[in-house]
Design a protein around this motif. Structure first.
Motif, PDB file in Angstrom:
ATOM      1  N   TYR A  50     -58.184  17.342  35.613  1.00  0.00           N
ATOM      2  CA  TYR A  50     -56.989  18.182  35.671  1.00  0.00           C
ATOM      3  C   TYR A  50     -55.817  17.407  36.263  1.00  0.00           C
ATOM      4  O   TYR A  50     -56.009  16.512  37.089  1.00  0.00           O
ATOM      5  CB  TYR A  50     -57.245  19.416  36.545  1.00  0.00           C
ATOM      6  CG  TYR A  50     -58.466  20.220  36.155  1.00  0.00           C
ATOM      7  CD1 TYR A  50     -58.387  21.216  35.192  1.00  0.00           C
ATOM      8  CD2 TYR A  50     -59.695  19.990  36.772  1.00  0.00           C
ATOM      9  CE1 TYR A  50     -59.503  21.966  34.838  1.00  0.00           C
ATOM     10  CE2 TYR A  50     -60.819  20.735  36.429  1.00  0.00           C
ATOM     11  CZ  TYR A  50     -60.715  21.716  35.461  1.00  0.00           C
ATOM     12  OH  TYR A  50     -61.816  22.443  35.121  1.00  0.00           O
ATOM     13  N   ASP A  51     -54.609  17.807  35.885  1.00  0.00           N
ATOM     14  CA  ASP A  51     -53.399  17.206  36.456  1.00  0.00           C
ATOM     15  C   ASP A  51     -53.080  17.928  37.770  1.00  0.00           C
ATOM     16  O   ASP A  51     -52.164  18.753  37.842  1.00  0.00           O
ATOM     17  CB  ASP A  51     -52.240  17.316  35.469  1.00  0.00           C
ATOM     18  CG  ASP A  51     -51.000  16.580  35.951  1.00  0.00           C
ATOM     19  OD1 ASP A  51     -51.042  16.012  37.060  1.00  0.00           O
ATOM     20  OD2 ASP A  51     -49.992  16.588  35.222  1.00  0.00           O
ATOM     21  N   GLU A  58     -54.134  19.299  30.787  1.00  0.00           N
ATOM     22  CA  GLU A  58     -52.816  18.842  31.200  1.00  0.00           C
ATOM     23  C   GLU A  58     -52.076  19.953  31.950  1.00  0.00           C
ATOM     24  O   GLU A  58     -52.500  21.107  31.964  1.00  0.00           O
ATOM     25  CB  GLU A  58     -52.010  18.397  29.981  1.00  0.00           C
ATOM     26  CG  GLU A  58     -52.637  17.277  29.175  1.00  0.00           C
ATOM     27  CD  GLU A  58     -52.701  15.949  29.940  1.00  0.00           C
ATOM     28  OE1 GLU A  58     -52.009  15.830  30.986  1.00  0.00           O
ATOM     29  OE2 GLU A  58     -53.426  15.049  29.495  1.00  0.00           O
ATOM     30  N   SER A 110     -49.328  21.386  31.162  1.00  0.00           N
ATOM     31  CA  SER A 110     -48.899  22.446  30.234  1.00  0.00           C
ATOM     32  C   SER A 110     -50.036  23.415  29.941  1.00  0.00           C
ATOM     33  O   SER A 110     -49.799  24.610  29.718  1.00  0.00           O
ATOM     34  CB  SER A 110     -48.381  21.825  28.931  1.00  0.00           C
ATOM     35  OG  SER A 110     -49.387  21.016  28.327  1.00  0.00           O
ATOM     36  N   ASP A 111     -51.275  22.914  29.928  1.00  0.00           N
ATOM     37  CA  ASP A 111     -52.430  23.797  29.747  1.00  0.00           C
ATOM     38  C   ASP A 111     -52.584  24.736  30.934  1.00  0.00           C
ATOM     39  O   ASP A 111     -52.875  25.927  30.771  1.00  0.00           O
ATOM     40  CB  ASP A 111     -53.717  22.974  29.600  1.00  0.00           C
ATOM     41  CG  ASP A 111     -53.713  22.062  28.389  1.00  0.00           C
ATOM     42  OD1 ASP A 111     -53.239  22.500  27.327  1.00  0.00           O
ATOM     43  OD2 ASP A 111     -54.186  20.916  28.507  1.00  0.00           O
ATOM     44  N   ARG A 151     -59.056  12.950  31.357  1.00  0.00           N
ATOM     45  CA  ARG A 151     -58.106  14.048  31.536  1.00  0.00           C
ATOM     46  C   ARG A 151     -58.255  15.032  30.389  1.00  0.00           C
ATOM     47  O   ARG A 151     -57.906  14.727  29.251  1.00  0.00           O
ATOM     48  CB  ARG A 151     -56.680  13.492  31.603  1.00  0.00           C
ATOM     49  CG  ARG A 151     -55.574  14.549  31.676  1.00  0.00           C
ATOM     50  CD  ARG A 151     -55.634  15.412  32.918  1.00  0.00           C
ATOM     51  NE  ARG A 151     -55.601  14.639  34.138  1.00  0.00           N
ATOM     52  CZ  ARG A 151     -54.508  14.106  34.667  1.00  0.00           C
ATOM     53  NH1 ARG A 151     -53.345  14.247  34.072  1.00  0.00           N
ATOM     54  NH2 ARG A 151     -54.579  13.430  35.798  1.00  0.00           N
TER      55      ARG A 151
END
Length: 386
Positions: free
Chosen positions: A286-287, A263, A265-266, A260
């Motif tokens: 990626y999330d 995140e 937030s990124d 990962r």
């Protein structure tokens, strides 16, 4: 007979002098793509017994999966959670070892990602003498086995740093950019004159960045290792020590770290309209699930291209749902994979020499040269000319 069925020249040449098929069974984990089927057929024709074939999650070509089943193989599909969290692999290795003993053989494991490491750290006493060893193909797996060396009860030989394995990495990087170009073109978009970020400047990240630059893109590199950033700068790339800076200043971002790397937030802080792309084999860069949860709408823009709209109006475009883009096309052509398959055969033979534990072995240089010579001698140009 099709060209694909006759393109494993180096592998076939190596098998002519190989005795491993008479001494060891195989337990294989690989991506299931067309050239894998060709490799399996070659192994079977040369007398190898394959106890089971484990499909690498997220890279299963369904017609190729069916071809393996039609060959009479035991083909297993599990998700990453099952492979990494329960005792499934312990039981599978024990079953394959028991079968090998009944046949008077050893058992050799071919792994792609280091997934067997935990099971190999807790082998039953009677299985320890049966396991010939493990062939690891990837950098991700090489790193996993390195961390587990003190606990492993079987020798490991790695191809991750092989000079021939680099041929695959170069073509995977190129395939990632080609596949992205195809997907965007189907949506009426183009790569040229856009900016790209590359997160991870390793064996696959570097050739992906080179391919993107060759396509006319401005490319910025981010890596947590300052040595990788120094190399990128020496190769003429822009570098960004801060991942957030990169994500705010590129139109597309490729990620190839094997873990990962971006995140939620990124993503929420990234440039409006950014397109995110995974390269390699795992779909975990990626999330994506977190992005789907917070988005207010989802829109199909084209084949394998989805737009997520956030509450603040910002949009994020996702290619292939976060799965590796290089598998959208044939990630590595058969001709180049022949080098990697031949090395796997050579590693199986190498392990017959009862290699010591607690060492991550590599093939001798003369073996690489032998494989390269066999590959160069193959009638590729004659076939293409015909």
């Amino acid at each position: 007979m099709s060209y694909n069925e006759t393109s494993l020249y180096a592998s076939a040449a190596l098998l002519e002098s190989c005795v491993a098929s008479t001494r060891t069974d195989l337990l294989i984990m690989q991506h299931i793509v067309p050239n894998t089927v060709n490799f399996v057929q070659l192994l079977l024709r040369n007398g190898f017994h394959i106890a089971a074939f484990i499909a690498k999650p997220l890279s299963v070509h369904e017609p190729s999966f069916q071809r393996l089943v039609d060959l009479g193989l035991r083909v297993i599909r599990k998700d990453y959670d099952a492979l990494e969290s329960d005792e499934f692999l312990d039981d599978l290795i024990a079953e394959a070892a028991e079968e090998a003993r009944r046949r008077g053989h050893k058992l050799t494991i071919i792994d792609v990602g280091g997934y067997m490491r935990v099971a190999l750290s807790r082998l039953r006493e009677k299985d320890r003498g049966t396991i010939n060893g493990v062939v690891e193909v990837t950098t991700f797996g090489h790193n996993n086995y390195t961390k587990w060396l003190p606990h492993l009860m079987a020798p490991v030989v790695s191809l991750a740093r092989s000079p021939l394995k680099m041929a695959e990495a170069i073509l995977v990087g190129d395939s990632a950019v080609v596949a992205t170009d195809i997907i965007l073109r189907k949506a009426g978009l183009m790569l040229q004159a856009r900016s790209a970020g590359m997160i991870g400047f390793g064996a696959i990240g570097e050739p992906t960045a080179q391919a993107a630059r060759a396509k006319g893109m401005r490319v910025i590199i981010h890596d947590t290792d300052p040595l990788k950033l120094a190399l990128a700068r020496l190769l003429g790339f822009e570098v960004a020590a801060d991942k957030g800076h990169l994500l705010r200043n590129v139109d597309l971002v490729f990620a190839s770290t094997g873990s990962r790397s971006v995140e939620l937030s990124d993503l929420t802080g990234a440039k409006d309209g950014i397109t995110i792309i995974s390269v390699g084999s795992k779909g975990n860069e990626y999330d994506i699930s977190g992005l789907a949860d917070i988005s207010v709408s989802k829109k199909e823009l084209g084949e394998e291209l989805v737009e997520y709209r956030l509450a603040n109006g910002k949009t994020i475009h996702v290619i292939r749902g976060g799965k590796a883009v290089n598998f959208y096309i044939q990630s590595c052509p058969d001709e180049a994979m022949d080098l990697v398959f031949a090395e796997q055969i050579a590693c199986v033979e190498f392990l017959l020499g009862q290699q010591p534990l607690a060492v991550l072995h590599e093939l001798p240089a003369e073996v690489h040269r032998k494989i390269a010579q066999a590959w160069l001698s193959g009638p590729k140009l004659d076939i293409l000319a015909a």
